[in-house]
Scaffold this motif. Structure first.
Motif, PDB file in Angstrom:
ATOM      1  N   SER A  18      21.066  70.882  83.624  1.00  0.00           N
ATOM      2  CA  SER A  18      20.731  70.301  84.924  1.00  0.00           C
ATOM      3  C   SER A  18      21.811  69.313  85.358  1.00  0.00           C
ATOM      4  CB  SER A  18      19.386  69.581  84.856  1.00  0.00           C
ATOM      5  OG  SER A  18      19.441  68.511  83.927  1.00  0.00           O
ATOM      6  N   ASP A  19      22.013  69.202  86.676  1.00  0.00           N
ATOM      7  CA  ASP A  19      22.928  68.213  87.250  1.00  0.00           C
ATOM      8  C   ASP A  19      24.241  68.143  86.475  1.00  0.00           C
ATOM      9  OD1 ASP A  19      24.060  66.235  88.768  1.00  0.00           O
ATOM     10  OD2 ASP A  19      22.826  64.616  87.956  1.00  0.00           O
ATOM     11  N   ASN A  20      24.928  69.275  86.398  1.00  0.00           N
ATOM     12  CA  ASN A  20      26.178  69.372  85.658  1.00  0.00           C
ATOM     13  C   ASN A  20      27.246  69.882  86.624  1.00  0.00           C
ATOM     14  OD1 ASN A  20      28.330  70.579  84.041  1.00  0.00           O
ATOM     15  ND2 ASN A  20      26.976  70.290  82.283  1.00  0.00           N
ATOM     16  N   ALA A  21      28.279  69.068  86.870  1.00  0.00           N
ATOM     17  CA  ALA A  21      29.260  69.379  87.906  1.00  0.00           C
ATOM     18  C   ALA A  21      29.971  70.703  87.669  1.00  0.00           C
ATOM     19  CB  ALA A  21      30.284  68.254  88.013  1.00  0.00           C
ATOM     20  N   ALA A  22      30.572  70.872  86.505  1.00  0.00           N
ATOM     21  CA  ALA A  22      31.321  72.097  86.233  1.00  0.00           C
ATOM     22  C   ALA A  22      30.409  73.319  86.217  1.00  0.00           C
ATOM     23  CB  ALA A  22      32.059  71.979  84.905  1.00  0.00           C
ATOM     24  N   LEU A  23      29.223  73.166  85.652  1.00  0.00           N
ATOM     25  CA  LEU A  23      28.292  74.295  85.622  1.00  0.00           C
ATOM     26  C   LEU A  23      27.907  74.712  87.032  1.00  0.00           C
ATOM     27  CD1 LEU A  23      26.496  76.282  84.121  1.00  0.00           C
ATOM     28  CD2 LEU A  23      24.752  74.479  83.944  1.00  0.00           C
ATOM     29  N   TYR A  24      27.682  73.749  87.897  1.00  0.00           N
ATOM     30  CA  TYR A  24      27.347  74.032  89.292  1.00  0.00           C
ATOM     31  C   TYR A  24      28.442  74.880  89.939  1.00  0.00           C
ATOM     32  CZ  TYR A  24      26.777  73.108  94.319  1.00  0.00           C
ATOM     33  OH  TYR A  24      26.664  73.231  95.684  1.00  0.00           O
ATOM     34  N   HIS A  25      29.688  74.477  89.777  1.00  0.00           N
ATOM     35  CA  HIS A  25      30.789  75.217  90.385  1.00  0.00           C
ATOM     36  C   HIS A  25      30.972  76.587  89.728  1.00  0.00           C
ATOM     37  CE1 HIS A  25      32.180  72.096  93.112  1.00  0.00           C
ATOM     38  NE2 HIS A  25      31.979  71.213  92.148  1.00  0.00           N
ATOM     39  N   ALA A  26      30.726  76.668  88.439  1.00  0.00           N
ATOM     40  CA  ALA A  26      30.819  77.965  87.761  1.00  0.00           C
ATOM     41  C   ALA A  26      29.779  78.939  88.298  1.00  0.00           C
ATOM     42  CB  ALA A  26      30.640  77.777  86.259  1.00  0.00           C
ATOM     43  N   LEU A  27      28.544  78.456  88.425  1.00  0.00           N
ATOM     44  CA  LEU A  27      27.467  79.321  88.889  1.00  0.00           C
ATOM     45  C   LEU A  27      27.672  79.771  90.331  1.00  0.00           C
ATOM     46  CD1 LEU A  27      24.442  77.400  87.302  1.00  0.00           C
ATOM     47  CD2 LEU A  27      25.373  79.603  86.555  1.00  0.00           C
ATOM     48  N   LYS A  28      28.434  79.013  91.102  1.00  0.00           N
ATOM     49  CA  LYS A  28      28.723  79.379  92.488  1.00  0.00           C
ATOM     50  C   LYS A  28      30.029  80.164  92.638  1.00  0.00           C
ATOM     51  CE  LYS A  28      27.883  76.929  95.989  1.00  0.00           C
ATOM     52  NZ  LYS A  28      28.022  75.897  97.040  1.00  0.00           N
ATOM     53  N   SER A  29      30.671  80.485  91.521  1.00  0.00           N
ATOM     54  CA  SER A  29      31.997  81.110  91.578  1.00  0.00           C
ATOM     55  C   SER A  29      31.976  82.571  92.001  1.00  0.00           C
ATOM     56  CB  SER A  29      32.673  81.000  90.207  1.00  0.00           C
ATOM     57  OG  SER A  29      31.997  81.813  89.241  1.00  0.00           O
ATOM     58  N   GLY A  30      30.803  83.184  91.943  1.00  0.00           N
ATOM     59  CA  GLY A  30      30.732  84.611  92.258  1.00  0.00           C
ATOM     60  C   GLY A  30      30.790  85.496  91.028  1.00  0.00           C
ATOM     61  N   TYR A  31      31.043  84.893  89.870  1.00  0.00           N
ATOM     62  CA  TYR A  31      31.076  85.634  88.604  1.00  0.00           C
ATOM     63  C   TYR A  31      29.854  85.293  87.771  1.00  0.00           C
ATOM     64  CZ  TYR A  31      36.096  86.266  89.564  1.00  0.00           C
ATOM     65  OH  TYR A  31      37.315  86.577  90.130  1.00  0.00           O
ATOM     66  N   PRO A  32      29.384  86.236  86.951  1.00  0.00           N
ATOM     67  CA  PRO A  32      28.380  85.878  85.956  1.00  0.00           C
ATOM     68  C   PRO A  32      28.975  84.826  85.015  1.00  0.00           C
ATOM     69  CG  PRO A  32      28.612  88.269  86.139  1.00  0.00           C
ATOM     70  CD  PRO A  32      29.742  87.674  86.910  1.00  0.00           C
ATOM     71  N   VAL A  33      28.143  83.885  84.586  1.00  0.00           N
ATOM     72  CA  VAL A  33      28.647  82.733  83.827  1.00  0.00           C
ATOM     73  C   VAL A  33      28.167  82.800  82.376  1.00  0.00           C
ATOM     74  CG1 VAL A  33      28.628  80.221  83.619  1.00  0.00           C
ATOM     75  CG2 VAL A  33      28.760  81.297  85.883  1.00  0.00           C
ATOM     76  N   LEU A  34      29.143  82.830  81.458  1.00  0.00           N
ATOM     77  CA  LEU A  34      28.855  82.793  80.032  1.00  0.00           C
ATOM     78  C   LEU A  34      29.008  81.355  79.535  1.00  0.00           C
ATOM     79  CD1 LEU A  34      28.426  84.121  77.220  1.00  0.00           C
ATOM     80  CD2 LEU A  34      30.931  84.361  77.096  1.00  0.00           C
ATOM     81  N   PRO A  35      27.933  80.710  79.037  1.00  0.00           N
ATOM     82  CA  PRO A  35      28.032  79.353  78.513  1.00  0.00           C
ATOM     83  C   PRO A  35      28.566  79.370  77.076  1.00  0.00           C
ATOM     84  CG  PRO A  35      25.775  79.912  79.211  1.00  0.00           C
ATOM     85  CD  PRO A  35      26.537  81.180  79.050  1.00  0.00           C
ATOM     86  N   ILE A  36      29.565  78.558  76.802  1.00  0.00           N
ATOM     87  CA  ILE A  36      30.096  78.474  75.442  1.00  0.00           C
ATOM     88  C   ILE A  36      30.170  77.020  74.989  1.00  0.00           C
ATOM     89  CG2 ILE A  36      31.530  80.522  75.904  1.00  0.00           C
ATOM     90  CD1 ILE A  36      33.982  78.527  75.485  1.00  0.00           C
ATOM     91  N   PHE A  37      30.201  76.845  73.679  1.00  0.00           N
ATOM     92  CA  PHE A  37      30.488  75.552  73.063  1.00  0.00           C
ATOM     93  C   PHE A  37      31.324  75.819  71.826  1.00  0.00           C
ATOM     94  CE2 PHE A  37      29.869  72.069  70.105  1.00  0.00           C
ATOM     95  CZ  PHE A  37      30.028  70.952  70.924  1.00  0.00           C
ATOM     96  N   ILE A  38      32.281  74.945  71.566  1.00  0.00           N
ATOM     97  CA  ILE A  38      33.151  75.107  70.397  1.00  0.00           C
ATOM     98  C   ILE A  38      32.957  73.920  69.459  1.00  0.00           C
ATOM     99  CG2 ILE A  38      35.529  75.317  69.577  1.00  0.00           C
ATOM    100  CD1 ILE A  38      36.261  76.380  72.382  1.00  0.00           C
ATOM    101  N   PHE A  39      32.496  74.197  68.254  1.00  0.00           N
ATOM    102  CA  PHE A  39      32.540  73.188  67.204  1.00  0.00           C
ATOM    103  C   PHE A  39      33.985  73.148  66.718  1.00  0.00           C
ATOM    104  CE2 PHE A  39      27.884  73.753  66.870  1.00  0.00           C
ATOM    105  CZ  PHE A  39      27.493  72.422  66.771  1.00  0.00           C
TER     106      PHE A  39
END
Length: 442
Positions: A18-39
């Protein structure tokens, strides 16, 4: 290889949907969005303690995000490795068109992101990054002549004169949740598979205690009562939104609200004066101090056996819980640097290992403030008297007795240094280093 073109949302210090700047722009990019995290092996490899509560906290936060994503038919793709190798693998596995992420301000992160951006461009993918963990960053709050502030009060006045509803509004990520990339669940790597052990600790809740916030001004300096929010770890890892928190507390308590501005201030300092991340004093003349750096006395400080109860209680609280009350942080830092004449960098590094809410900008700023070497720092001749601090802020010894059960017995140690002797020694050493013509230690 997954042939469908997609975007990646790279989570780091923003572990929420929720309320995440980069995620917001990613979801509006027109592409399906794959969430990742790197340890990140580069970071985790430097951790001495394999039962590190912060790693467990991150893993727990990712598990919570995974539950939310699974409910939407998506999944986190969590990897363990170096960012360069992970993105090499991702580029081979997916048709990545763009990567979205939020700003990180520490030097390692800046170097890492520059390298990843180059790697992505060479593969034909774009790299987009946004402000998320602070309200104002970099050059957004500066003096009329374009120079950065180095004193908090005028900075905070300009900050407050600049802020408005636009800067505090949330990003409506939930409205675009359908854009998450749909695929089968990907299991998170276990802590054990990365060489870490789960930690049995009750992490602070994300819920804001409004009653506590309203009483913050009167109660915040008393460690014997529950007077602070404990939200630091959530701000550090982004499990709560700084914008949402600022909106909530602004009408409740200005003193608490100012604490959020301090976060921005220290991040701004790190941006404009990056040399502080290389172990240098903000005020260069303080690098001339001849520190005693007695390793035995440092061990007593670390273990909470200095014979100064308020100092020892604070260090024991830190060692056991990963938390230390704000007032006590100032007391123990002053004691290390002024009473023992031990380099503030030693204390900074110890806090970095122990604090759940460790954040380089704030930690460095706080330690340099205590040592007198930082921006807007206490003058070097301001030396906290631990006994007077106790009389003011823990007069009945509630906090001390909680963390030092042997306090009223003969088992409690005698002070390792006399306060008056230490004070005079500190003034002599500091004044000798700071006088004109002082020379750096060999």
């Amino acid at each position: 290889m997954h042939k469908e073109p997609l975007a990646i949302m790279w989570f780091r210090r923003d572990l929420r949907l929720s309320d995440n700047a980069a995620l917001y722009h990613a979801l509006k990019s027109g592409y399906p969005v794959l969430p990742i995290f790197i340890f990140d092996r580069n970071i985790l490899g430097d951790l001495e303690e394999k039962a590190d509560a912060r790693v467990s906290f991150i893993h727990q936060a990712l598990s919570n995000m995974q539950d939310q994503l699974l409910a939407m038919g998506s999944t986190m793709d969590v990897r363990y490795g170096t960012p360069a190798q992970v993105f090499k693998d991702l580029l081979q596995q997916y048709s990545i068109q763009a990567v979205f992420t939020n700003h990180d301000y520490e030097q390692y992160a800046l170097d890492r992101d520059t390298a990843i951006e180059t790697q992505l461009k060479e593969a034909g993918a774009s790299f987009h990054h946004y402000k998320d963990q602070v309200i104002f960053e970099k050059n957004e709050v500066i003096k009329d002549d374009g120079r950065p502030y180095t004193v908090f009060t005028p900075y905070s006045k300009r900050w407050k004169a600049t802020v408005n509803e636009f800067y505090l509004r949330s990003y409506p990520t939930h409205e675009y949740a359908a854009a998450f990339y749909k695929q089968k669940p990907i299991a998170l790597p276990s802590l054990e598979s990365m060489g870490f052990q789960p930690v049995n600790i009750d992490f602070p809740t994300t819920e804001l205690n409004e009653t506590l916030v309203r009483k913050y001004t009167e109660q915040r300096n008393f460690p014997g009562i529950r007077s602070t929010s404990r939200l630091g770890i959530h701000l550090r890892f982004g499990t709560i939104s700084i914008r949402e928190l600022a909106r909530k507390v602004q009408p409740l308590n200005e003193t608490f609200f100012n604490e959020l501005i301090w976060r921005d201030f220290y991040h701004m300092i790190l941006h404009h004066f990056p040399y502080v991340s290389r172990g240098r004093a903000f005020r260069a003349e303080y690098d001339l101090i001849h520190w005693r750096n007695n390793e035995n006395e440092f061990a007593h400080w670390c273990n909470g056996t200095t014979g100064y109860p308020i100092v020892d209680a604070g260090m024991r609280e830190l060692n056991e819980t990963g938390f230390m009350h704000n007032r006590v942080r100032m007391i123990v830092a002053s004691f290390l640097t002024k009473h023992l004449l031990i380099d503030w960098r030693w204390g900074e590094a110890y806090f970095a290992k122990k604090l759940l809410d460790y954040d380089f900008a704030a930690n460095n700023g706080g330690w340099q403030w205590a040592a007198g070497s930082g921006c807007d720092a206490a003058p070097y001749f301001r030396i906290f008297n631990p006994y007077l601090q106790t009389e003011k802020f823990d007069p009945k010894g509630v906090y001390i007795r909680k963390w030092i059960p042997e306090f009223d017995s003969l088992e409690y140690p005698s002070p390792i240094v006399d306060h008056d002797v230490a004070r005079k020694r500190c003034l002599q050493v500091y004044s000798a280093a700071l006088k004109p013509g002082g020379q750096a230690p060999e």
